[in-house]
Design a protein around this motif. Structure first.
Motif, PDB file in Angstrom:
ATOM      1  N   ASN A  45       0.814  -1.213   0.000  1.00 38.39           N
ATOM      2  CA  ASN A  45       0.000   0.000   0.000  1.00 38.39           C
ATOM      3  C   ASN A  45       0.850   1.267   0.000  1.00 38.39           C
ATOM      4  O   ASN A  45       0.324   2.377   0.120  1.00 38.39           O
ATOM      5  CB  ASN A  45      -0.929   0.010   1.216  1.00 38.39           C
ATOM      6  N   SER A  46       2.175   1.090  -0.168  1.00 41.74           N
ATOM      7  CA  SER A  46       3.085   2.239  -0.176  1.00 41.74           C
ATOM      8  C   SER A  46       3.181   2.838  -1.579  1.00 41.74           C
ATOM      9  O   SER A  46       2.789   2.223  -2.575  1.00 41.74           O
ATOM     10  CB  SER A  46       4.480   1.811   0.285  1.00 41.74           C
ATOM     11  N   SER A  47       3.745   4.013  -1.643  1.00 40.80           N
ATOM     12  CA  SER A  47       3.968   4.670  -2.927  1.00 40.80           C
ATOM     13  C   SER A  47       5.171   4.051  -3.629  1.00 40.80           C
ATOM     14  O   SER A  47       6.150   3.651  -2.982  1.00 40.80           O
ATOM     15  CB  SER A  47       4.200   6.165  -2.728  1.00 40.80           C
ATOM     16  N   ILE A  48       5.125   4.003  -4.941  1.00 43.14           N
ATOM     17  CA  ILE A  48       6.237   3.472  -5.726  1.00 43.14           C
ATOM     18  C   ILE A  48       7.504   4.295  -5.497  1.00 43.14           C
ATOM     19  O   ILE A  48       8.618   3.797  -5.646  1.00 43.14           O
ATOM     20  CB  ILE A  48       5.868   3.455  -7.229  1.00 43.14           C
ATOM     21  N   SER A  49       7.346   5.554  -5.082  1.00 41.46           N
ATOM     22  CA  SER A  49       8.505   6.439  -4.888  1.00 41.46           C
ATOM     23  C   SER A  49       9.380   6.000  -3.725  1.00 41.46           C
ATOM     24  O   SER A  49      10.525   6.441  -3.609  1.00 41.46           O
ATOM     25  CB  SER A  49       8.034   7.877  -4.665  1.00 41.46           C
ATOM     26  N   ASN A  50       8.865   5.123  -2.871  1.00 43.88           N
ATOM     27  CA  ASN A  50       9.625   4.674  -1.706  1.00 43.88           C
ATOM     28  C   ASN A  50      10.548   3.495  -2.005  1.00 43.88           C
ATOM     29  O   ASN A  50      11.276   3.044  -1.113  1.00 43.88           O
ATOM     30  CB  ASN A  50       8.667   4.274  -0.575  1.00 43.88           C
ATOM     31  N   LEU A  51      10.530   2.996  -3.222  1.00 40.32           N
ATOM     32  CA  LEU A  51      11.248   1.765  -3.535  1.00 40.32           C
ATOM     33  C   LEU A  51      12.645   2.025  -4.075  1.00 40.32           C
ATOM     34  O   LEU A  51      12.900   3.026  -4.748  1.00 40.32           O
ATOM     35  CB  LEU A  51      10.469   0.949  -4.575  1.00 40.32           C
ATOM     36  N   SER A  52      13.524   1.065  -3.805  1.00 41.57           N
ATOM     37  CA  SER A  52      14.836   1.056  -4.449  1.00 41.57           C
ATOM     38  C   SER A  52      14.665   0.527  -5.877  1.00 41.57           C
ATOM     39  O   SER A  52      13.594   0.022  -6.246  1.00 41.57           O
ATOM     40  CB  SER A  52      15.792   0.153  -3.683  1.00 41.57           C
ATOM     41  N   GLY A  53      15.721   0.633  -6.676  1.00 49.07           N
ATOM     42  CA  GLY A  53      15.648   0.123  -8.037  1.00 49.07           C
ATOM     43  C   GLY A  53      15.349  -1.368  -8.074  1.00 49.07           C
ATOM     44  O   GLY A  53      14.556  -1.840  -8.882  1.00 49.07           O
TER      45      GLY A  53
ATOM     46  N   GLN B  82      13.812  -3.194  -5.755  1.00 52.69           N
ATOM     47  CA  GLN B  82      12.430  -3.437  -5.328  1.00 52.69           C
ATOM     48  C   GLN B  82      11.445  -3.096  -6.444  1.00 52.69           C
ATOM     49  O   GLN B  82      10.459  -3.799  -6.655  1.00 52.69           O
ATOM     50  CB  GLN B  82      12.125  -2.603  -4.078  1.00 52.69           C
ATOM     51  N   MET B  83      11.722  -2.024  -7.161  1.00 57.87           N
ATOM     52  CA  MET B  83      10.837  -1.643  -8.253  1.00 57.87           C
ATOM     53  C   MET B  83      10.833  -2.707  -9.348  1.00 57.87           C
ATOM     54  O   MET B  83       9.796  -3.016  -9.946  1.00 57.87           O
ATOM     55  CB  MET B  83      11.269  -0.288  -8.822  1.00 57.87           C
ATOM     56  N   GLN B  84      12.002  -3.296  -9.598  1.00 54.77           N
ATOM     57  CA  GLN B  84      12.087  -4.356 -10.594  1.00 54.77           C
ATOM     58  C   GLN B  84      11.210  -5.538 -10.192  1.00 54.77           C
ATOM     59  O   GLN B  84      10.546  -6.152 -11.032  1.00 54.77           O
ATOM     60  CB  GLN B  84      13.553  -4.796 -10.745  1.00 54.77           C
ATOM     61  N   ARG B  85      11.165  -5.853  -8.904  1.00 58.80           N
ATOM     62  CA  ARG B  85      10.318  -6.945  -8.428  1.00 58.80           C
ATOM     63  C   ARG B  85       8.841  -6.623  -8.623  1.00 58.80           C
ATOM     64  O   ARG B  85       8.051  -7.487  -8.994  1.00 58.80           O
ATOM     65  CB  ARG B  85      10.594  -7.214  -6.946  1.00 58.80           C
ATOM     66  N   VAL B  86       8.485  -5.355  -8.368  1.00 60.05           N
ATOM     67  CA  VAL B  86       7.094  -4.940  -8.560  1.00 60.05           C
ATOM     68  C   VAL B  86       6.692  -5.091 -10.017  1.00 60.05           C
ATOM     69  O   VAL B  86       5.613  -5.610 -10.341  1.00 60.05           O
ATOM     70  CB  VAL B  86       6.901  -3.479  -8.099  1.00 60.05           C
ATOM     71  N   PHE B  87       7.568  -4.673 -10.925  1.00 57.46           N
ATOM     72  CA  PHE B  87       7.241  -4.774 -12.344  1.00 57.46           C
ATOM     73  C   PHE B  87       7.237  -6.220 -12.829  1.00 57.46           C
ATOM     74  O   PHE B  87       6.538  -6.550 -13.794  1.00 57.46           O
ATOM     75  CB  PHE B  87       8.202  -3.910 -13.170  1.00 57.46           C
ATOM     76  N   LEU B  88       8.001  -7.082 -12.166  1.00 56.68           N
ATOM     77  CA  LEU B  88       7.922  -8.503 -12.494  1.00 56.68           C
ATOM     78  C   LEU B  88       6.552  -9.052 -12.098  1.00 56.68           C
ATOM     79  O   LEU B  88       5.938  -9.817 -12.848  1.00 56.68           O
ATOM     80  CB  LEU B  88       9.034  -9.274 -11.787  1.00 56.68           C
ATOM     81  N   CYS B  89       6.053  -8.661 -10.931  1.00 57.72           N
ATOM     82  CA  CYS B  89       4.698  -9.055 -10.522  1.00 57.72           C
ATOM     83  C   CYS B  89       3.681  -8.563 -11.540  1.00 57.72           C
ATOM     84  O   CYS B  89       2.740  -9.286 -11.905  1.00 57.72           O
ATOM     85  CB  CYS B  89       4.364  -8.490  -9.146  1.00 57.72           C
ATOM     86  N   ARG B  90       3.850  -7.341 -11.990  1.00 61.43           N
ATOM     87  CA  ARG B  90       2.938  -6.772 -12.988  1.00 61.43           C
ATOM     88  C   ARG B  90       2.964  -7.588 -14.283  1.00 61.43           C
ATOM     89  O   ARG B  90       1.932  -7.799 -14.922  1.00 61.43           O
ATOM     90  CB  ARG B  90       3.335  -5.324 -13.282  1.00 61.43           C
ATOM     91  N   ALA B  91       4.155  -8.050 -14.670  1.00 61.89           N
ATOM     92  CA  ALA B  91       4.302  -8.768 -15.932  1.00 61.89           C
ATOM     93  C   ALA B  91       3.627 -10.135 -15.916  1.00 61.89           C
ATOM     94  O   ALA B  91       3.206 -10.629 -16.965  1.00 61.89           O
ATOM     95  CB  ALA B  91       5.789  -8.926 -16.266  1.00 61.89           C
ATOM     96  N   ILE B  92       3.510 -10.749 -14.732  1.00 63.71           N
ATOM     97  CA  ILE B  92       2.997 -12.123 -14.691  1.00 63.71           C
ATOM     98  C   ILE B  92       1.596 -12.233 -14.111  1.00 63.71           C
ATOM     99  O   ILE B  92       1.021 -13.322 -14.111  1.00 63.71           O
ATOM    100  CB  ILE B  92       3.936 -13.045 -13.881  1.00 63.71           C
ATOM    101  N   ILE B  93       1.013 -11.126 -13.650  1.00 64.05           N
ATOM    102  CA  ILE B  93      -0.275 -11.232 -12.963  1.00 64.05           C
ATOM    103  C   ILE B  93      -1.388 -11.721 -13.886  1.00 64.05           C
ATOM    104  O   ILE B  93      -2.362 -12.311 -13.437  1.00 64.05           O
ATOM    105  CB  ILE B  93      -0.666  -9.887 -12.308  1.00 64.05           C
ATOM    106  N   ASN B  94      -1.240 -11.529 -15.172  1.00 65.98           N
ATOM    107  CA  ASN B  94      -2.262 -11.958 -16.126  1.00 65.98           C
ATOM    108  C   ASN B  94      -2.023 -13.369 -16.651  1.00 65.98           C
ATOM    109  O   ASN B  94      -2.658 -13.775 -17.626  1.00 65.98           O
ATOM    110  CB  ASN B  94      -2.329 -10.980 -17.306  1.00 65.98           C
ATOM    111  N   ASN B  95      -1.084 -14.105 -16.039  1.00 71.50           N
ATOM    112  CA  ASN B  95      -0.749 -15.468 -16.475  1.00 71.50           C
ATOM    113  C   ASN B  95      -0.440 -15.531 -17.967  1.00 71.50           C
ATOM    114  O   ASN B  95      -1.086 -16.258 -18.725  1.00 71.50           O
ATOM    115  CB  ASN B  95      -1.898 -16.431 -16.147  1.00 71.50           C
ATOM    116  N   PRO B  96       0.566 -14.775 -18.419  1.00 71.38           N
ATOM    117  CA  PRO B  96       0.870 -14.750 -19.856  1.00 71.38           C
ATOM    118  C   PRO B  96       1.410 -16.087 -20.348  1.00 71.38           C
ATOM    119  O   PRO B  96       1.933 -16.875 -19.579  1.00 71.38           O
ATOM    120  CB  PRO B  96       1.943 -13.665 -19.959  1.00 71.38           C
TER     121      PRO B  96
END
Length: 250
Positions: A133-141, A143-157
């Motif tokens: 529930n935190s802002s993306i601005s609080n992340l290290s590089g 951590q942000m990469q991990r978030v975008f990995l979650c984004r990439a796979i959430i739709n079960n591509p």
């Protein structure tokens, strides 16, 4: 045994950004279910152009790219870009970044409780549940990469494309990242762009070298002679218990 149909097929593709000036020339390639392909090549050789063409962000000037997904739907492709140009000041929560990976079909999609639970589950696997529930601005590089990995796979591509995924990943997470990719590869094909051949050669199943043209090597074993044959002018670095060894440019 039946031969599986390719998920994505490139046939004699020429692509570039200026009419008549090609970055990719006569590229043919098939991506099959459960492929794990390492994409290597020199800077400026066309790796990014290849990804843009596969993602539908750049139309070929010649040749064809076909998608053997239901309804020819390119939403079956998950993409982890390099995140060095992402605006960290953009006001968005981490969970919303992950959920945005489900908005391909409709920008007005309402997210269900199950959608949000899945996003939190993926963040938990990446060690980021407490920050959902935190802002993306609080992340290290990293951590942000991990978030975008979650984004990439959430739709079960059916196909996951990663562009230099270890660029910002901290060393503590790097091995964990590769373990995640091996797990994902049991139910999706993966294309991994990387300059670190020594690392990916132990991870991927096959390798493609992109240097205007594409040369596909149906193995993960790469030698200096193979790189010469493929006209792939990069450095090969070996890792392990022996001292690092760098072969000359070729």
């Amino acid at each position: 045994m039946n031969t599986p149909h390719s998920l994505i097929s490139l046939k004699n593709v020429y692509a570039g950004y200026t009419p008549g000036k090609m970055v990719l020339k006569d590229v043919s390639m098939d991506i099959f279910p459960n492929d794990f392909i390492g994409i290597i090549g020199p800077n400026g050789g066309g790796k990014s152009t290849l990804l843009k063409a596969i993602l539908g962000l750049l139309s070929p000037q010649k040749g064809t790219i076909s998608y053997n997904f239901p309804n020819n739907n390119q939403n079956n492709i998950g993409y982890l870009p390099q995140i060095n140009s992402f605006d960290k000041d953009f006001p968005i929560k981490i969970i919303d970044v992950v959920l945005s990976g489900m908005m391909n079909a409709s920008v007005t999609k309402r997210f269900s409780k199950d959608d949000k639970e899945k996003a939190i589950y993926l963040l938990e696997k990446m060690g980021l549940k407490k920050l959902y529930n935190s802002s993306i601005s609080n992340l290290s590089g990293g951590q942000m990469q991990r978030v975008f990995l979650c984004r990439a796979i959430i739709n079960n591509p059916k196909v996951l494309i990663l562009d230099e995924p270890n660029t910002f990943v901290d060393k503590n997470f790097e091995n964990e990242l590769y373990n995640h990719l091996l797990e994902f590869n049991t139910h999706m094909a993966i294309l991994l762009v990387s300059h670190d051949i020594g690392t990916i050669s132990s991870l991927v199943k096959t390798i493609a070298c992109v240097n205007e043209q594409l040369h596909y090597h149906n193995s993960n074993k790469i030698s200096e002679e193979i790189l010469k044959t493929y006209n792939c002018p990069i450095e090969l670095i070996t890792h392990g218990k022996i001292p690092h060894r760098v072969l000359k440019n070729h």
